[in-house]
Design an enzyme around this catalytic site. Sequence first.
Site, PDB file in Angstrom:
ATOM      1  CB  ALA A  22      -0.922   0.019   1.215  1.00 22.35           C
ATOM      2  CG  HIS A  39       4.691  13.838   2.771  1.00 24.65           C
ATOM      3  ND1 HIS A  39       3.932  13.917   1.629  1.00 24.65           N
ATOM      4  CD2 HIS A  39       4.198  12.794   3.485  1.00 24.65           C
ATOM      5  CE1 HIS A  39       3.020  12.965   1.641  1.00 24.65           C
ATOM      6  NE2 HIS A  39       3.155  12.278   2.758  1.00 24.65           N
ATOM      7  CE  LYS A  95       6.529  10.768   0.790  1.00 21.43           C
ATOM      8  NZ  LYS A  95       6.780   9.376   1.190  1.00 21.43           N
TER       9      LYS A  95
END
Length: 233
Positions: free
Chosen positions: A95, A130, A134
Amino acid sequence: MKIALLGYGKMGKTIEAIALSRGHEIVIKTSEALNSEITAADIAIDFSIPEAAFTNISNCINHNIPVISGTTGWLDNYNKIVSLCEEKKGAFIYASNFSLGVNIFFELNKTLAKMMSSLKDYNVDIEEIHHTQKLDAPSGTAISLAEDIIENHNNFTSWKLDGNKDNVLPITAKRIENVPGTHNITYKSEVDTIEINHIAHNRQGFALGAVIAAEWLHGKTGVYTMKDVLNIG
């Protein structure tokens, strides 16, 4: 369950805390690819880095260890993993985002795209924000959102970071200190704007979804998604 954490950064540590609170045991904590020692685990949760994910996941499947992965940036090899999982009768879930709320947001995004597909006066864009640590941009979640819009909307054939061409869905990626994850979908015309968004307040939602997915996958074989885990869509 005995859980192997493949990737022990901030997300791995949050997953560890939630797994322990739910009665599980962490038997492996590593950021590097493993070999046969993975068999000490009942299941593996991979939140490593793109360069290690394919090896980590392959190793788990080859040793008959169910594995879920939330690592993005390695999906050029996704079909190889699916084939390996089918060959070895393994168990695997990928996912781009394990948050339960985000997976509901995915379904809202698809529904809105279908509703808006015949309304040509609206320009569509995606913005994701973000934290500065990241590594990939755009986020895997933003890519999933874009691909779902393309599939359900008549106007787009592809997406592009900072794109502005016809039939190309633009994604804007911003990196701001201490932002766990925000995703905005905007449909804008001369007369009004329609917007849906998901704002994560911390990492707890992502980590909880990963542990729930691991609990669900344990004892199964096959390749699944969070839609299967949550029985949605």
